[in-house]
Design an enzyme around this catalytic site. Structure first.
Site, PDB file in Angstrom:
ATOM      1  N   LYS A   1       0.977  -0.846  -0.233  1.00 22.88           N
ATOM      2  CA  LYS A   1      -0.245  -0.245  -0.206  1.00 22.88           C
ATOM      3  C   LYS A   1       0.580   2.001  -0.354  1.00 22.88           C
ATOM      4  O   LYS A   1       0.390   2.256  -0.246  1.00 22.88           O
ATOM      5  CB  LYS A   1      -1.275  -0.163   1.536  1.00 22.88           C
TER       6      LYS A   1
ATOM      7  N   ARG B   1      -8.884   0.411   9.257  1.00 19.33           N
ATOM      8  CA  ARG B   1      -8.343  -0.272   9.550  1.00 19.33           C
ATOM      9  C   ARG B   1      -9.519  -1.450  10.843  1.00 19.33           C
ATOM     10  O   ARG B   1      -9.298  -2.292  10.827  1.00 19.33           O
ATOM     11  CB  ARG B   1      -7.129  -0.167  10.561  1.00 19.33           C
TER      12      ARG B   1
ATOM     13  N   ARG C   1      12.344  -6.658   4.260  1.00 18.64           N
ATOM     14  CA  ARG C   1      11.630  -5.037   4.334  1.00 18.64           C
ATOM     15  C   ARG C   1      12.504  -3.992   4.794  1.00 18.64           C
ATOM     16  O   ARG C   1      12.926  -4.730   5.847  1.00 18.64           O
ATOM     17  CB  ARG C   1      10.119  -4.577   4.727  1.00 18.64           C
TER      18      ARG C   1
HETATM   19  P1  AMP Z   1       1.303   0.257   9.277  1.00 19.49           P
HETATM   20  O1  AMP Z   1       2.799   1.470   8.433  1.00 19.49           O
HETATM   21  O2  AMP Z   1      -0.251   0.895   7.943  1.00 19.49           O
HETATM   22  O3  AMP Z   1       1.724  -0.583   8.467  1.00 19.49           O
HETATM   23  O4  AMP Z   1       1.601   0.648  10.370  1.00 19.49           O
HETATM   24  C1  AMP Z   1       1.741   0.435  11.282  1.00 19.49           C
HETATM   25  C2  AMP Z   1       1.230   0.655  12.921  1.00 19.49           C
HETATM   26  O5  AMP Z   1       0.497   1.831  12.313  1.00 19.49           O
HETATM   27  C3  AMP Z   1      -0.301  -0.875  13.163  1.00 19.49           C
HETATM   28  O6  AMP Z   1      -0.043  -2.066  13.036  1.00 19.49           O
HETATM   29  C4  AMP Z   1      -1.190   0.089  13.923  1.00 19.49           C
HETATM   30  O7  AMP Z   1      -0.615  -0.138  15.304  1.00 19.49           O
HETATM   31  C5  AMP Z   1      -0.935   1.188  13.808  1.00 19.49           C
HETATM   32  N1  AMP Z   1      -1.745   2.086  12.376  1.00 19.49           N
HETATM   33  C6  AMP Z   1      -1.218   2.344  12.125  1.00 19.49           C
HETATM   34  N2  AMP Z   1      -2.843   2.424  11.423  1.00 19.49           N
HETATM   35  C7  AMP Z   1      -4.100   2.442  12.353  1.00 19.49           C
HETATM   36  C8  AMP Z   1      -5.159   2.511  12.069  1.00 19.49           C
HETATM   37  N3  AMP Z   1      -5.445   2.881  11.152  1.00 19.49           N
HETATM   38  N4  AMP Z   1      -5.232   1.957  13.425  1.00 19.49           N
HETATM   39  C9  AMP Z   1      -4.903   1.524  13.797  1.00 19.49           C
HETATM   40  N5  AMP Z   1      -3.730   1.471  14.497  1.00 19.49           N
HETATM   41  C10 AMP Z   1      -3.162   2.513  13.110  1.00 19.49           C
END
Ligand code: AMP
Length: 214
Positions: A13, A88, A127
């Site tokens: 993404k 999410r 990664r």
């Molecule tokens: P990502 O970079 O999108 O993989 O997000 C990394 C971490 O940030 C996730 O594992 C969650 O702990 C937190 N996070 C990101 N977006 C959300 C969201 N919309 N709701 C809750 N936690 C989030």
């Protein structure tokens, strides 16, 4: 255009959102990125989010919604944007509906980036980010030359704190339980599009653009 990018951790993404931002000028709103910035800056919000992120759990909805509302109030997102990593769970999706009603906006599409499980695992465990250039690399998929370029220029291959195996397993479990129901949520609204995101970034981007212009 207002788009939600859906997909498991490691589905690409962030990579595709960055390409869309560069190519089409669609501002990318990544809640994960905004939360990592808050953690790095040591803000109160960052401190509250940190432990959840380290365990691969979701940060509370009120924190994330606050971030999203602030970001959607900025002038660059008045018309177009791409949501990466938000919503999410169903609660966040319903809250987003309400925020959009208040802003008199609607979503054009929710695009699911579909990736096989074994590829997800390799993308996540492999990664790395080059500390010198910020370039995203992968020890399984980047070429030897790309990896060495970072090292010979004095860079290090850094791994995200939540890209270790235990946390990855939890993030994928959380995705299945909390985020996968959004596929049906957006299918019911008639705006779900699915693309095969198993290939290399350029191939996936071509599929994404095809969906966006159709
Ligand atoms: P990502 O970079 O999108 O993989 O997000 C990394 C971490 O940030 C996730 O594992 C969650 O702990 C937190 N996070 C990101 N977006 C959300 C969201 N919309 N709701 C809750 N936690 C989030």
């Amino acid at each position: 255009m207002r788009i939600v990018l859906l997909g498991a951790p490691g589905s690409g993404k962030g990579t595709q959102a960055f390409k869309l931002q560069t190519d089409m000028g669609l501002p990318q709103i990544s809640t994960g990125e905004l939360l990592r910035e808050a953690v790095a800056a040591g803000t109160e919000l960052g401190l509250r989010a940190d432990a959840h992120m380290k365990n691969g759990e979701l940060v509370s909805d009120d924190i994330v919604l606050g971030i999203i509302k602030d970001r959607l109030a900025a002038s660059d997102t008045a018309k177009d944007y791409l949501l990466d990593g938000f919503p999410r769970n169903l609660g966040q999706a319903e809250s987003l509906d309400q925020v959009l009603i208040d802003l008199d906006q609607s979503l054009d599409a929710a695009i699911l980036m579909d990736v096989d499980f074994e590829i997800l695992i390799k993308r996540l465990t492999g990664r790395r980010t080059c500390s010198k250039t910020g370039k995203l690399l992968n020890i399984y998929f980047s070429t030897k030359a790309e990896l060495e370029e970072c090292l010979t220029n004095g860079g290090e291959l850094l791994q995200r704190a939540d890209d270790n195996e235990d946390t990855i397993r939890n993030r994928l479990r959380v995705y299945k339980r909390e985020t996968e129901p959004l596929i049906e949520f957006y299918a019911d609204r008639g705006i779900l599009r699915v693309i095969d995101a198993n290939g290399i970034a350029d191939e996936v981007y071509a599929s994404l653009k095809k969906v966006l212009v159709s």
